[in-house]
Design a protein around this motif. Structure first.
Motif, PDB file in Angstrom:
ATOM      1  N   GLY A  91       0.953  -1.204  -0.107  1.00 29.82           N
ATOM      2  CA  GLY A  91       0.009   0.067  -0.079  1.00 29.82           C
ATOM      3  C   GLY A  91       0.989   1.336  -0.047  1.00 29.82           C
ATOM      4  O   GLY A  91       0.453   2.325  -0.596  1.00 29.82           O
ATOM      5  N   LEU A  92       1.824   1.112   0.768  1.00 36.92           N
ATOM      6  CA  LEU A  92       2.987   2.437   0.779  1.00 36.92           C
ATOM      7  C   LEU A  92       3.462   2.429  -0.470  1.00 36.92           C
ATOM      8  O   LEU A  92       3.677   3.780  -0.945  1.00 36.92           O
ATOM      9  N   ALA A  93       4.171   1.564  -1.002  1.00 42.08           N
ATOM     10  CA  ALA A  93       4.515   1.724  -2.380  1.00 42.08           C
ATOM     11  C   ALA A  93       3.654   2.108  -3.454  1.00 42.08           C
ATOM     12  O   ALA A  93       3.921   3.157  -4.171  1.00 42.08           O
ATOM     13  N   LEU A  94       2.437   1.607  -3.315  1.00 43.43           N
ATOM     14  CA  LEU A  94       1.313   2.053  -4.631  1.00 43.43           C
ATOM     15  C   LEU A  94       1.207   3.742  -4.192  1.00 43.43           C
ATOM     16  O   LEU A  94       1.106   4.399  -5.193  1.00 43.43           O
ATOM     17  N   VAL A  95       0.889   4.024  -2.920  1.00 44.65           N
ATOM     18  CA  VAL A  95       0.780   5.366  -2.772  1.00 44.65           C
ATOM     19  C   VAL A  95       1.826   6.328  -3.114  1.00 44.65           C
ATOM     20  O   VAL A  95       1.746   7.409  -3.707  1.00 44.65           O
ATOM     21  N   GLY A  96       3.090   5.856  -2.815  1.00 45.07           N
ATOM     22  CA  GLY A  96       4.168   6.529  -3.124  1.00 45.07           C
ATOM     23  C   GLY A  96       4.271   6.682  -4.712  1.00 45.07           C
ATOM     24  O   GLY A  96       4.986   7.872  -5.216  1.00 45.07           O
ATOM     25  N   MET A  97       4.043   5.749  -5.219  1.00 41.45           N
ATOM     26  CA  MET A  97       4.199   5.711  -6.816  1.00 41.45           C
ATOM     27  C   MET A  97       3.313   6.811  -7.406  1.00 41.45           C
ATOM     28  O   MET A  97       3.664   7.498  -8.451  1.00 41.45           O
ATOM     29  N   VAL A  98       1.874   6.688  -6.990  1.00 41.85           N
ATOM     30  CA  VAL A  98       1.241   7.667  -7.313  1.00 41.85           C
ATOM     31  C   VAL A  98       1.055   9.066  -7.165  1.00 41.85           C
ATOM     32  O   VAL A  98       1.262   9.959  -7.970  1.00 41.85           O
ATOM     33  N   ILE A  99       1.656   9.108  -5.781  1.00 34.76           N
ATOM     34  CA  ILE A  99       1.940  10.721  -5.528  1.00 34.76           C
ATOM     35  C   ILE A  99       3.264  10.950  -6.199  1.00 34.76           C
ATOM     36  O   ILE A  99       3.390  12.185  -6.648  1.00 34.76           O
ATOM     37  N   GLY A 100       4.207  10.110  -6.262  1.00 38.85           N
ATOM     38  CA  GLY A 100       5.467  10.509  -6.857  1.00 38.85           C
ATOM     39  C   GLY A 100       5.115  10.795  -8.675  1.00 38.85           C
ATOM     40  O   GLY A 100       6.116  11.619  -9.066  1.00 38.85           O
ATOM     41  N   ALA A 101       4.154  10.270  -9.247  1.00 35.35           N
ATOM     42  CA  ALA A 101       3.844  10.580 -10.564  1.00 35.35           C
ATOM     43  C   ALA A 101       3.452  11.994 -10.752  1.00 35.35           C
ATOM     44  O   ALA A 101       3.594  12.458 -11.750  1.00 35.35           O
ATOM     45  N   PHE A 102       2.808  12.254  -9.706  1.00 36.71           N
ATOM     46  CA  PHE A 102       2.321  13.905  -9.893  1.00 36.71           C
ATOM     47  C   PHE A 102       3.197  14.903  -9.202  1.00 36.71           C
ATOM     48  O   PHE A 102       3.143  16.011  -9.663  1.00 36.71           O
ATOM     49  N   SER A 103       3.746  14.511  -8.420  1.00 32.77           N
ATOM     50  CA  SER A 103       4.761  15.667  -7.682  1.00 32.77           C
ATOM     51  C   SER A 103       5.826  14.883  -7.051  1.00 32.77           C
ATOM     52  O   SER A 103       5.668  13.958  -6.103  1.00 32.77           O
ATOM     53  N   ALA A 104       7.021  15.090  -7.828  1.00 31.47           N
ATOM     54  CA  ALA A 104       8.312  14.250  -7.223  1.00 31.47           C
ATOM     55  C   ALA A 104       8.773  14.743  -6.097  1.00 31.47           C
ATOM     56  O   ALA A 104       9.052  14.012  -5.182  1.00 31.47           O
ATOM     57  N   LEU A 106       6.546  15.278  -3.267  1.00 29.50           N
ATOM     58  CA  LEU A 106       5.670  14.723  -2.335  1.00 29.50           C
ATOM     59  C   LEU A 106       6.292  13.196  -2.107  1.00 29.50           C
ATOM     60  O   LEU A 106       6.041  12.655  -1.151  1.00 29.50           O
ATOM     61  N   GLY A 107       6.466  12.773  -3.353  1.00 33.87           N
ATOM     62  CA  GLY A 107       6.759  11.360  -3.440  1.00 33.87           C
ATOM     63  C   GLY A 107       8.155  11.152  -2.519  1.00 33.87           C
ATOM     64  O   GLY A 107       8.342  10.093  -1.970  1.00 33.87           O
ATOM     65  N   CYS A 108       9.160  12.032  -2.580  1.00 31.06           N
ATOM     66  CA  CYS A 108      10.205  11.927  -2.052  1.00 31.06           C
ATOM     67  C   CYS A 108       9.948  11.914  -0.400  1.00 31.06           C
ATOM     68  O   CYS A 108      10.631  11.286   0.348  1.00 31.06           O
ATOM     69  N   ILE A 109       9.089  12.995  -0.043  1.00 27.21           N
ATOM     70  CA  ILE A 109       8.711  13.220   1.391  1.00 27.21           C
ATOM     71  C   ILE A 109       8.100  12.001   1.928  1.00 27.21           C
ATOM     72  O   ILE A 109       8.416  11.369   3.068  1.00 27.21           O
ATOM     73  N   LEU A 110       7.368  11.267   1.073  1.00 31.97           N
ATOM     74  CA  LEU A 110       6.747  10.117   1.474  1.00 31.97           C
ATOM     75  C   LEU A 110       7.615   9.025   1.621  1.00 31.97           C
ATOM     76  O   LEU A 110       7.502   8.037   2.574  1.00 31.97           O
ATOM     77  N   GLY A 111       8.558   9.101   0.907  1.00 31.32           N
ATOM     78  CA  GLY A 111       9.618   7.987   0.893  1.00 31.32           C
ATOM     79  C   GLY A 111      10.535   7.999   2.198  1.00 31.32           C
ATOM     80  O   GLY A 111      10.988   7.031   2.710  1.00 31.32           O
ATOM     81  N   LEU A 112      10.503   9.135   2.980  1.00 29.27           N
ATOM     82  CA  LEU A 112      11.105   9.308   4.225  1.00 29.27           C
ATOM     83  C   LEU A 112      10.282   8.476   5.185  1.00 29.27           C
ATOM     84  O   LEU A 112      10.671   8.280   6.257  1.00 29.27           O
ATOM     85  N   ALA A 113       8.940   8.116   4.957  1.00 26.48           N
ATOM     86  CA  ALA A 113       8.166   7.406   5.934  1.00 26.48           C
ATOM     87  C   ALA A 113       8.660   6.184   6.017  1.00 26.48           C
ATOM     88  O   ALA A 113       8.215   5.175   7.132  1.00 26.48           O
ATOM     89  N   TRP A 114       9.347   5.584   4.971  1.00 23.15           N
ATOM     90  CA  TRP A 114       9.555   4.042   4.996  1.00 23.15           C
ATOM     91  C   TRP A 114      10.410   3.525   6.264  1.00 23.15           C
ATOM     92  O   TRP A 114      10.255   2.688   6.927  1.00 23.15           O
ATOM     93  N   PRO A 115      11.628   4.420   6.573  1.00 22.44           N
ATOM     94  CA  PRO A 115      12.471   4.007   7.872  1.00 22.44           C
ATOM     95  C   PRO A 115      11.549   4.052   9.186  1.00 22.44           C
ATOM     96  O   PRO A 115      11.806   3.237  10.049  1.00 22.44           O
ATOM     97  N   LEU A 116      10.667   5.118   9.169  1.00 25.40           N
ATOM     98  CA  LEU A 116       9.607   4.985  10.446  1.00 25.40           C
ATOM     99  C   LEU A 116       8.766   3.880  10.698  1.00 25.40           C
ATOM    100  O   LEU A 116       8.611   3.218  11.529  1.00 25.40           O
ATOM    101  N   VAL A 117       8.122   3.480   9.513  1.00 24.81           N
ATOM    102  CA  VAL A 117       7.382   2.314   9.457  1.00 24.81           C
ATOM    103  C   VAL A 117       8.181   1.199   9.832  1.00 24.81           C
ATOM    104  O   VAL A 117       7.811   0.116  10.604  1.00 24.81           O
ATOM    105  N   MET A 118       9.349   0.964   9.148  1.00 25.64           N
ATOM    106  CA  MET A 118      10.323  -0.317   9.501  1.00 25.64           C
ATOM    107  C   MET A 118      10.663  -0.214  11.187  1.00 25.64           C
ATOM    108  O   MET A 118      10.548  -1.250  11.599  1.00 25.64           O
TER     109      MET A 118
END
Length: 150
Positions: A91-104, A106-118
């Motif tokens: 789910g996070l990967a799909l949301v990151g790809m969709v957001i990254g497609a429209f705004s690079a 925001l996609g990068c900022i969402l990528g920062l959530a991965w370490p927090l989730v881990m």
């Protein structure tokens, strides 16, 4: 009694009370784990509980320790937890790809959530292992109820 000594109270001649009885000895807690409702306790219960929360390694105690209901519960809970984490990752990967497609950006900022989730998942697994080793269960809302169905 005219010699100036006070009259003696009859309770002064009473014998002293007996000493208080010592408290009963405290028994140490039993060393062996309590038997499960099925009546068997695995010799390697701690090993099986740790394996239960290490991803797909939870299949090992699930398939090997069929007589210990506590190990079975932890193995089922660990497998459902792993499946839920996998769904969160997708789910996070799909949301990151969709957001990254429209705004690079925001996609990068969402990528920062991965370490927090881990880190959150790691903390959850450690908490489950510690509770399990202490003979308790960590009930994760939604996950544990779903695992109980199996």
């Amino acid at each position: 009694m005219m010699d100036g000594t006070p009259p003696q109270d009859p309770s002064d001649n009473a014998p002293p009370p007996p000493p208080a009885a010592p408290p009963p000895p405290v028994e140490p807690p039993p060393e062996a784990p309590t038997p499960t409702p099925s009546g068997t306790v695995s010799d390697n219960r701690n090993l099986w509980i740790v394996l239960s929360y290490l991803g797909l390694l939870a299949l090992i105690p699930l398939l090997v320790e069929k007589d210990d209901s506590e190990v079975q519960w932890h193995a089922k809970n660990g497998l459902v937890l792993t499946a839920a984490e996998f769904a969160v990752f997708i789910g996070l990967a799909l949301v990151g790809m969709v957001i990254g497609a429209f705004s690079a950006g925001l996609g990068c900022i969402l990528g920062l959530a991965w370490p927090l989730v881990m880190v959150a998942i790691l903390v959850l697994h450690v908490m489950c292992i510690v509770k399990g080793l202490n003979g308790q269960r960590l009930l994760v809302p939604g996950i544990s109820e779903f695992a109980d169905k199996f």
